[in-house]
Motif scaffolding. Sequence first.
Motif, PDB file in Angstrom:
ATOM      1  N   ASN A   1      10.703  -2.126 -15.698  1.00 28.67           N
ATOM      2  CA  ASN A   1      10.297  -0.712 -15.732  1.00 28.67           C
ATOM      3  C   ASN A   1      11.480   0.218 -15.990  1.00 28.67           C
TER       4      ASN A   1
ATOM      5  N   ARG B   1      11.929   4.845  -3.636  1.00 29.01           N
ATOM      6  CA  ARG B   1      11.385   4.099  -4.767  1.00 29.01           C
ATOM      7  C   ARG B   1      10.278   3.138  -4.315  1.00 29.01           C
ATOM      8  N   GLU B   2      10.539   2.404  -3.229  1.00 25.02           N
ATOM      9  CA  GLU B   2       9.534   1.463  -2.749  1.00 25.02           C
ATOM     10  C   GLU B   2       8.305   2.175  -2.204  1.00 25.02           C
TER      11      GLU B   2
ATOM     12  N   ASN C   1       7.079   5.048  -3.325  1.00 27.87           N
ATOM     13  CA  ASN C   1       6.297   5.533  -4.467  1.00 27.87           C
ATOM     14  C   ASN C   1       5.604   4.388  -5.208  1.00 27.87           C
ATOM     15  N   ASN C   2       6.197   3.196  -5.176  1.00 28.50           N
ATOM     16  CA  ASN C   2       5.617   2.056  -5.897  1.00 28.50           C
ATOM     17  C   ASN C   2       4.635   1.256  -5.049  1.00 28.50           C
TER      18      ASN C   2
ATOM     19  N   GLU D   1      -1.398   4.305  -2.309  1.00 26.67           N
ATOM     20  CA  GLU D   1      -1.937   5.092  -3.414  1.00 26.67           C
ATOM     21  C   GLU D   1      -3.091   5.991  -2.970  1.00 26.67           C
TER      22      GLU D   1
ATOM     23  N   ASN E   1       6.862  -7.276  -1.413  1.00 24.47           N
ATOM     24  CA  ASN E   1       7.027  -6.286  -2.486  1.00 24.47           C
ATOM     25  C   ASN E   1       8.485  -5.919  -2.711  1.00 24.47           C
TER      26      ASN E   1
END
Length: 526
Positions: A81, A168-169, A171-172, A177, A237
């Motif tokens: 990404n 970052r983790e 948001n991913n 979500e 993850n």
Amino acid sequence: MSCKCGSRSTFRDDVTGNLVCSKCYTVLDFDNYEAQIGGINGPQGTNIHIGYAGTGSLYSYKDKKIFQAKTLIHEYTLNLNVSYSESDVTSMINEITEGQFGQGDWFNVLIGACSYVVMRRDNRFLPAAEVAEVVGCDVYELGRMIARVVKFLNLSLPEVSIAGLFERELNNSMTLETVDEEKKERMRKQGIFLVNCAVKWFLTTGRRPLPVVAAVMVFVAELNGVEGLKIEDVAKNVHAVVSTCKLRYKELLEALVKVAQVLPWGKDVTVKNVVKYAPFVIRYMEMKSMEAPGGGERGENFDLDDVVTECLQNVSAYGDDENYIEGDSQYFERGQDRSDFRRLSNDNDIDNLKLSHECLSLIYTKFLNEVDGDRLKGKSGRVHGRKSRGLELHACKDWWSGKSELSKKLLLKQILEKEIGLDVMPPSFIAGCKANERRRKKINAAKARINKIMDPCNTGSDDSGNFNSLEVVCAGKKRKRRQASEIDWEDFIVETLILHRVKEEDIEKGHYKALLGLYVFNSGMV
């Protein structure tokens, strides 16, 4: 040369030059054969030209190698990404290989290393464990390649931001979500605050940062009532070991328990219920971090007036007025002049705030019983004659302000300058000191046992060196163990090293394998 008819009489034709049998006039085979052999300047092949890929190909070997290398770079940057940095990665590899690029497993590792270096150089966040998994190599091999790239290009990379990795983790995360943006933003700030506190407590010193990130994510999700976020899933993850993530989670809870000990109800806070008290603990840490350096005057974002007023003016919800100590009611009047609080908060003498300990204890006890009683009932009701709030402690949103600088991504120097209510030594340092102390005791016990054997008369009444082993008493099907003092393999190794005159300072370091190879097994070799 004989013919098929058996005749050996031949002649050469003047026109064609072929050898012909004089009896049957048959043209003899292989008479005019010429071997197609040549060196560099020899004849060219009919199908494959030397230096080219084959029939119909317009690429040379070098062109084809570069084309395949760029295709591989595009594939890996897409999987990571980071396709927006593909040109930077390509140019860096072109500079390192001097335009030759390459093929093979080493080139895959080089692509991953350059991708990591480019992202870190641009203050973006890409975990090395994720890169290693994508390119199919070991983390240590990738780390060695990264070091070689940085050294070759003479780069100076910024320090790793663990708060940036957490963001970052977060948001991913696929689990978050469905969480609304307001709660997610609050979780982001709380997580960055706790990550910076973990750095302040040296929970990341000499360790990989991703397990700490996973532990903070799970804690923040539990604090905000987000369900479905398990530490096993988060560890997978972030490409971290599950057992390590659980250990960091436990260390984070233990640190919060230590911070809570300064609060009036600190003795009630344990590792099992610290999530329940976490809003108060984090609020205290947030206020401490907003204090001016040196512990002097309060910072601009901290107002003792508001804190005292908020805690005390709503006291009527937690008890009856007749239960308070006489003289305490003046602190609960909503219409009181706020200048008195300012005068008390700016005064260095805390005794001017004449609020009895019995009153504070009563308020806390009433409130705790109210919340616990309502939780046991499983419904909202009336506790102590008053309507219960029906709220979990960690579900309250008013305790979090997010005004502290620790809620932002800071440098390590800035984090260490902040005060959060707890200053501890690194856990690895504490564990090392305990290990050295344990080895020192084993050395003293081994010396005592050796002295007792060598000189039994001067042993004295000290029984610390006795060889007391495990006594197993059989009583039917049950086996009871009684242990006076356990002698394990480490004790025997320590005794062996002492008998071979190894320095006690070296034994305390615990490098038994190296010492045995140096002093015991190879003691006779020069």
